[in-house]
Design an enzyme around this catalytic site. Structure first.
Site, PDB file in Angstrom:
ATOM      1  N   THR A 231      -1.632   2.618  -8.085  1.00 55.92           N
ATOM      2  CA  THR A 231      -2.713   3.369  -8.728  1.00 55.92           C
ATOM      3  C   THR A 231      -2.136   4.449  -9.637  1.00 55.92           C
ATOM      4  O   THR A 231      -2.605   4.641 -10.764  1.00 55.92           O
ATOM      5  CB  THR A 231      -3.615   3.995  -7.644  1.00 55.92           C
TER       6      THR A 231
ATOM      7  N   GLY B  26      -2.789  -2.784  -2.059  1.00 54.88           N
ATOM      8  CA  GLY B  26      -1.498  -3.421  -1.782  1.00 54.88           C
ATOM      9  C   GLY B  26      -1.474  -4.048  -0.397  1.00 54.88           C
ATOM     10  O   GLY B  26      -2.326  -3.787   0.451  1.00 54.88           O
TER      11      GLY B  26
ATOM     12  N   SER C 242      -5.456   5.680  -0.641  1.00 53.39           N
ATOM     13  CA  SER C 242      -5.332   4.228  -0.693  1.00 53.39           C
ATOM     14  C   SER C 242      -6.563   3.599  -1.359  1.00 53.39           C
ATOM     15  O   SER C 242      -7.703   3.947  -1.030  1.00 53.39           O
ATOM     16  CB  SER C 242      -5.165   3.700   0.726  1.00 53.39           C
TER      17      SER C 242
ATOM     18  N   ASN D 226      -1.337   5.412   3.124  1.00 51.35           N
ATOM     19  CA  ASN D 226      -1.455   6.105   1.845  1.00 51.35           C
ATOM     20  C   ASN D 226      -2.645   7.063   1.897  1.00 51.35           C
ATOM     21  O   ASN D 226      -3.741   6.672   2.312  1.00 51.35           O
ATOM     22  CB  ASN D 226      -1.665   5.032   0.752  1.00 51.35           C
TER      23      ASN D 226
ATOM     24  N   SER E 128       0.837  -1.201   0.000  1.00 51.24           N
ATOM     25  CA  SER E 128       0.000   0.000   0.000  1.00 51.24           C
ATOM     26  C   SER E 128       0.874   1.254   0.000  1.00 51.24           C
ATOM     27  O   SER E 128       1.803   1.379   0.794  1.00 51.24           O
ATOM     28  CB  SER E 128      -0.891  -0.014   1.241  1.00 51.24           C
ATOM     29  N   GLY E 129       0.576   2.134  -0.920  1.00 50.80           N
ATOM     30  CA  GLY E 129       1.320   3.398  -1.006  1.00 50.80           C
ATOM     31  C   GLY E 129       2.561   3.301  -1.881  1.00 50.80           C
ATOM     32  O   GLY E 129       3.325   4.251  -1.994  1.00 50.80           O
TER      33      GLY E 129
HETATM   34  N1  LIG Z   1       5.081   8.052 -10.024  1.00 50.66           N
HETATM   35  C1  LIG Z   1       4.752   8.831  -9.023  1.00 50.66           C
HETATM   36  N2  LIG Z   1       5.053  10.147  -9.075  1.00 50.66           N
HETATM   37  C2  LIG Z   1       4.727  10.968  -8.053  1.00 50.66           C
HETATM   38  N3  LIG Z   1       4.075  10.561  -6.954  1.00 50.66           N
HETATM   39  C3  LIG Z   1       3.731   9.268  -6.858  1.00 50.66           C
HETATM   40  C4  LIG Z   1       4.043   8.344  -7.884  1.00 50.66           C
HETATM   41  N4  LIG Z   1       3.601   7.147  -7.504  1.00 50.66           N
HETATM   42  C5  LIG Z   1       3.014   7.316  -6.310  1.00 50.66           C
HETATM   43  N5  LIG Z   1       3.096   8.584  -5.923  1.00 50.66           N
HETATM   44  C6  LIG Z   1       2.609   9.155  -4.652  1.00 50.66           C
HETATM   45  O1  LIG Z   1       2.346   8.103  -3.800  1.00 50.66           O
HETATM   46  C7  LIG Z   1       0.997   8.100  -3.401  1.00 50.66           C
HETATM   47  C8  LIG Z   1       0.493   6.693  -3.278  1.00 50.66           C
HETATM   48  O2  LIG Z   1       0.447   6.098  -4.495  1.00 50.66           O
HETATM   49  P1  LIG Z   1      -0.698   5.113  -4.931  1.00 50.66           P
HETATM   50  O3  LIG Z   1      -1.998   5.610  -4.492  1.00 50.66           O
HETATM   51  O4  LIG Z   1      -0.520   4.854  -6.339  1.00 50.66           O
HETATM   52  O5  LIG Z   1      -0.316   3.843  -4.106  1.00 50.66           O
HETATM   53  P2  LIG Z   1      -0.942   2.420  -4.187  1.00 50.66           P
HETATM   54  O6  LIG Z   1       0.168   1.498  -4.472  1.00 50.66           O
HETATM   55  O7  LIG Z   1      -2.055   2.438  -5.165  1.00 50.66           O
HETATM   56  O8  LIG Z   1      -1.458   2.171  -2.764  1.00 50.66           O
HETATM   57  P3  LIG Z   1      -2.732   1.400  -2.274  1.00 50.66           P
HETATM   58  O9  LIG Z   1      -2.396  -0.029  -2.327  1.00 50.66           O
HETATM   59  O10 LIG Z   1      -2.902   1.878  -0.917  1.00 50.66           O
HETATM   60  O11 LIG Z   1      -3.834   1.779  -3.178  1.00 50.66           O
HETATM   61  C9  LIG Z   1       0.269   8.869  -4.469  1.00 50.66           C
HETATM   62  O12 LIG Z   1      -0.877   9.498  -3.926  1.00 50.66           O
HETATM   63  C10 LIG Z   1       1.307   9.891  -4.877  1.00 50.66           C
HETATM   64  O13 LIG Z   1       1.298  10.993  -4.002  1.00 50.66           O
HETATM   65 MG   LIG Z   2      -4.003   2.239  -5.024  1.00 49.04          MG
END
Ligand SMILES: Nc1ncnc2c1ncn2[C@@H]1O[C@H](COP(=O)(O)OP(=O)(O)OP(=O)(O)O)[C@@H](O)[C@H]1O
Ligand SMILES: [Mg+2]
Length: 1051
Positions: free
Chosen positions: A112, A384, A160, A157, A107-108
């Site tokens: 996404t 995640g 999330s 996150n 997660s995080g």
């Molecule tokens: N490529 C990126 N560039 C800039 N910021 C990013 C990037 N990837 C992730 N982040 C930052 O990290 C945060 C968390 O990313 P994301 O929501 O994609 O995580 P996740 O893997 O989907 O987590 P979860 O499993 O909780 O959904 C985003 O809100 C963003 O602020």
């Molecule tokens: Mg996500």
């Protein structure tokens, strides 16, 4: 492309495969860290992408970057999520198969975000039309809506994902995105009613309160302050600085319109959202009997209004439960605690089902109506792996889901790959890796698995509680290496656990789950009467979500965990049928801070994500493998032996093919059924060659096809031409026949006319005569005589034109004569007159005359300088009218003497050099005589009465006709002119006469004859050569014989 790499891109290695110490975890981490420090968040392990969350905006997602990565070979550019997306897209287009991109990580870690980047890449780079633009926008904007309803701030996150999402992007045959479909997995509904400390409810609640305009909130009966809502304040962080709910609301509102939500839909949807908030604020109080009563009915009224349910029915539903006793239904009042549970269950049910409705609604708007076959690229973005201080049923499901995906990854990469090498007989040293199947089995195995045990407990009649479930677990899974409970743990571990906990050693680490609520959450029960209330709702979304058929079925629905297990199995099936690409997301720190690289945290993730093992397999293994048949089928055109068809065994064909292409020994291996290619670059080079030759082939095919088309066209044209030709020839032939018939008629007429040409004009000969007339006149015009003397060339006329012709001839003659006369000068006239005189004198009388006619008379045969000046002096008063050199024969000896005869106005002189030898007055002139022969001798008869007179003059001259004519004319002695035959008498002196005898002979001679006569011999016939007849005077004067002058030739 190497040149395109900047120095920054070369930090560390772009592909872990290139790492020297590839077995060292330290080196691995070092490379990851080095690159992370330079904001190089992407690194490859072969074709797998490792992405480290930068926690800050990087300018690597610009439009330019998207264009840069579009259609470029995977390894030609620095690692990027776009390269993964583009590669999947291109393989899909060329091989026309389905793909998925598995994005995993805790997660995080950025899953996404990665999936959004991929979607944006496709939206920007794939071809589009105005119509497709709508699909594109919907695909893009489905995200903020789903995130608003399905994402929430957690400790891990701020955004999330609290549901699993698998999104298929459908592409047409031409590679255009034409539609999509979303599958959602188990939304974490419990969040609706309860959030942990520092966590929030789903974004939509805060967005609505923050962004919704006053009127809307008033209509929904909401206050702007989230703190007023029980469901929003449990985490105590309704407002977070990193989240802009107001702005997000605008995005969501706009997105709803784009994805085809009507105002009615939106009103109903927001009605549900508001109802959930109102539900949360309903409070209960126990009456004297301990029965729950609603304290304030304000919320119930609002819910009743928004959902269109009866207030009292709702109130009753929230405070009672319906019990079926035998055939009767009995309402049993609830305690306050039960009522709160029922309220929360209702809130969760409404929200959860509305979320499902939302996904379906979005799917409707993304659906492609066109039935033609599509290829898809699936994006899997699921919650995640997560570990909190207190982990419950939701974390259990989420982590189980991640175990399943890890299992899939192992299946597709580490396990199957290594097994494949063995099966295919490729020499291979197995690489050890942790296979998490044991954990998956622990959770999902039938009868023995945790889910089965949980379900059993849920269904078991009697007093089943969360703790009895824990007991069951301890009974059924006593000695599993990945399972622990307080009771089963050793002394040391026990200290870290509570009595109500069980611990799973997941592939990604230990997670301790608290069993509290497991049974209820798994049962997900909603009292029947509450369901009935919802079925009666006039809010169409709620009505859609709660169908009455659900009430009728006696069958117990599947438990949540079992449903989830099945849906995950379905997902795995979906993924297994597609070609995979992998993105492994790594979280650099737990503090969501940019630039921080927590070694321990990252090392842990590297370990459980199996990245080292993956690297080792990659390093030792082959990047690409394909069954002989499809490989040969695809690339056979690259080798003349295999193109167009290979008839032997496929493996031999492949061997022949790769040898022809020039694969090196270490670049590939032949398995039993597959070819293994070690480096991607080898395959890319082959693919490039294939594309190039495909173009050439297509051009060839095109040419052939065009040729065929053209030939067809040509044949058609030829046929048409022949037809036209035939018709035209027919027309021509008919015309010719017509002409011939006409000609026959004309000729017949002509012949008839010709035959009757001498008849009077009649219809039969009229045309012929006109033609003949015309013809004759036209010919005549061309052949008219050109001079008056031409009397013979007059064109012979047809008989009927004889008169006309004669008239014309005369006319023409007259014209010619007139023309001739007008063209004659005075001098020429004189000459002509003299010629006329000559004619009267000589014509038919003297030989040689006829020949002389054509020779014009000259004005004089002597130039002034030919005459001696002294002689000229003597006659200076007189004008010489004519002079001619002559030979004078003296009268006695007939000696020839050269003299000049000068004719004056009234007299003639015979001049010898400077002397005027003789003067002959014309008045006294008696006459002039010549012979009838062709000689040039003439005699001027002068009076000879006295001695002063010298007697007749015998002269010979080259121009006898001219000289005699002029003399006679000037002296007016035409009448005294004689032409004699034979002999001529002349007076020598008074009383004495001489004779000249004229004879014909062979040659011209003048001499004194033996008889004392002057003998003048002329050549016999004038038929002889004229030159031979005339002997010039010079020749005469040459003495040749004793007798006198011999004339070498005649006149
Ligand atoms: N490529 C990126 N560039 C800039 N910021 C990013 C990037 N990837 C992730 N982040 C930052 O990290 C945060 C968390 O990313 P994301 O929501 O994609 O995580 P996740 O893997 O989907 O987590 P979860 O499993 O909780 O959904 C985003 O809100 C963003 O602020
Ligand atoms: Mg996500």
């Amino acid at each position: 492309m190497e040149a395109a790499l900047t120095a920054r891109d070369r930090v560390g290695v772009q592909d872990f495969v290139l790492l020297d110490s590839y077995t060292s975890e330290e080196a691995f981490l070092d490379n990851l860290r080095k690159r992370f420090r330079e904001n190089l968040i992407y690194t490859y392990i072969g074709t797998l992408l490792v992405s480290v969350n930068p926690y800050k905006e990087l300018d690597i997602y610009t439009h330019k970057k998207k264009e840069l990565y579009q259609g470029v070979n995977f390894f030609e550019l620095p690692p990027h999520i776009y390269a993964i997306a583009d590669n999947a897209y291109r393989v899909m287009c060329t091989e026309y198969n389905n793909h998925f991109i598995l994005i995993s990580g805790e997660s995080g870690a950025g899953k996404t975000e990665a999936s959004k980047k991929i979607l944006e890449f496709y939206a920007k780079t794939c071809q589009t039309t105005e119509q497709l633009q709508v699909v594109r926008d919907r695909l893009l904007l489905s995200n903020p809506v789903l995130e608003a309803f399905g994402n929430a701030k957690t400790l891990k996150n701020d955004n999330s994902s609290r549901f699993g999402k698998y999104m298929d992007i459908q592409f047409s045959y031409t590679g255009a995105p034409v539609g999509g479909h979303i599958l959602s997995y188990l939304l974490e509904k419990s969040r609706v009613a309860h959030q942990n400390h520092r966590e929030r409810n789903f974004h939509i609640f805060y967005q609505l309160l923050e962004g919704g305009d006053d009127e809307l909130l008033r209509w929904l009966g909401l206050d702007r302050d989230p703190l007023l809502y029980h469901y929003l304040i449990q985490g105590e962080c309704a407002k977070v600085s990193s989240i802009n709910d107001k702005l997000d609301w605008k995005t969501v509102r706009k997105a709803l319109s784009v994805i085809d939500f009507t105002d009615h839909d939106i009103d109903n949807l927001l009605g549900v959202v508001a109802s959930v908030l109102h539900l949360g604020n309903i409070q209960f109080i126990a009456d004297n009997h301990g029965r729950a009563n609603i304290t304030v009915d304000k919320q119930v009224r609002w819910i009743s209004k928004l959902l269109g349910v009866h207030v009292l029915v709702l109130q009753e539903g929230l405070t009672h439960k319906k019990i079926e006793a035998k055939a009767e239904e009995v309402l049993s009042p609830l305690s306050v605690e039960q009522a709160v549970c029922a309220r929360d269950a209702l809130a969760k049910a409404i929200y959860g089902r509305t979320f499902t409705w939302l996904v379906n609604k979005i799917n409707q708007s993304l659906a492609n109506q066109d039935a033609t076959r599509k290829t898809v690229i699936g994006l899997l973005d699921i919650y995640g792996f997560e570990v909190f201080d207190v982990n419950s049923f939701e974390q259990f499901c989420i982590n189980y889901c991640n175990e399943k995906l890890q299992q899939l990854l192992i299946e597709l990469t580490l396990k199957s790959e290594q097994e494949e090498y063995q099966v295919e007989g490729i020499q291979w040293e197995p690489i050890q890796y942790f296979n998490n199947k044991i954990i998956c089995d622990l959770v999902e195995q039938k009868h023995k698995g945790i889910i089965s045990i949980l379900d059993e407990e849920c269904l078991r009649p009697g007093e089943a509680t969360d703790l009895t479930f824990l007991l069951r677990l301890e009974e059924k899974v006593p000695a599993h290496p990945h399972f622990l409970t307080h009771k089963l743990a050793d002394q040391k571990t026990r200290k870290t656990m509570c009595r109500g906990d069980f611990r799973l050693i997941h592939y990604a680490g230990e997670v301790t789950y608290n069993v509290t609520g497991f049974l209820d959450k798994n049962n997900d029960l909603l009292y029947r009467n509450l369901k009935e209330v919802m079925c009666s709702s006039t809010n169409f979304i709620v009505k859609d979500c709660f169908v009455t058929s659900e009430l009728d079925t006696k069958k117990r629905p599947e438990t949540v965990a079992t449903q989830f297990k099945y849906s995950l199995a379905g997902l795995i099936d979906i993924l297994m049928s597609k070609e995979p690409s992998y993105v492994r997301c790594v979280k650099p720190n737990d503090a969501k801070q940019p630039g921080r690289f927590d070694n321990v945290l990252v090392r842990h993730q590297v370990k459980y994500l199996g990245l080292m093992e993956h690297l080792r397999v990659r390093r030792a293994g082959f990047a690409y493998r394909r069954k002989f048949d499809p490989f040969l089928k695809r690339y056979k055109m690259l080798c003349p032996d295999t193109w167009p068809n290979w008839h032997g065994p496929a493996s031999e064909g492949v061997e022949r093919l790769v040898k022809h292409i020039g694969y090196k020994q270490d670049e590939y291996k032949m398995g039993k059924t597959k070819i293994f290619i070690r480096f991607p670059k080898t395959l890319f080079a082959t693919e490039d060659a294939y594309q190039a030759s495909k173009n050439a082939l297509v051009a060839k095919l095109q040419a052939k096809y065009k040729g065929k088309l053209q030939r067809g066209e040509f044949q058609k044209q030829k046929k048409a031409a022949i037809k036209i030709e035939t018709c035209w020839r027919g027309i021509q032939a008919r015309q010719d026949a017509g002409k011939r018939a006409w000609a026959v008629k004309v000729i017949k007429k002509f012949i008839k006319g010709f035959m009757l040409r001498n008849q009077p004009v009649c219809p039969e000969n009229k045309e012929y005569l006109a033609f003949a007339r015309y013809n004759y006149l036209m010919n005549l015009r061309k052949k008219l005589p050109k001079n008056v003397l031409d009397k013979k060339s007059w064109l012979k006329p047809p008989a009927f034109m004889a008169t006309t012709s004669e008239l014309l001839r005369k006319l023409q003659m007259r014209t010619l004569v007139r023309k001739y006369c007008r063209g004659i000068s005075a001098q020429r006239k004189l000459q002509m007159q003299q010629k006329v005189v000559a004619s009267t004198l000589f014509k038919g009388k003297k030989d040689g005359y006829l020949q002389s006619v054509t020779k014009p008379f000259s004005d004089s045969r002597l130039r002034e300088e030919d005459i001696n000046p002294k002689a000229l002096q003597l006659i200076r008063n007189e004008r010489i009218k004519y002079g001619v050199p002559v030979i004078k024969y003296n009268r006695n000896g007939f000696k020839p003497r050269p003299r000049q005869l000068l004719l004056m106005q009234n007299k003639a002189y015979i001049v010898e050099e400077e002397k005027l030898k003789q003067k002959i007055e014309y008045s006294t002139l008696k006459g002039v005589s010549v012979s009838n022969l062709s000689d040039g001798v003439f005699v001027i008869h002068v009076p000879c009465e006295n001695n002063k007179q010298k007697g007749d003059v015998i002269l010979q001259c080259d121009h006898v006709f001219e000289t005699v004519t002029k003399l006679c004319t000037m002296a007016s002695k035409q009448n005294s002119f004689n032409i004699v035959q034979g002999s001529l008498k002349f007076t020598i002196e008074p009383g004495k006469e001489g004779i000249v005898d004229f004879t014909s002979g062979h040659e011209s001679q003048v001499f004194k004859g033996k008889n004392g006569h002057l003998m003048v011999v002329s050549p016999g016939h004038w038929g002889l050569d004229h030159a031979a007849r005339h002997t010039p005077l010079a020749a005469v004067l040459r003495p040749t014989s004793e007798e006198g002058i011999s004339l070498a030739s005649g006149w």
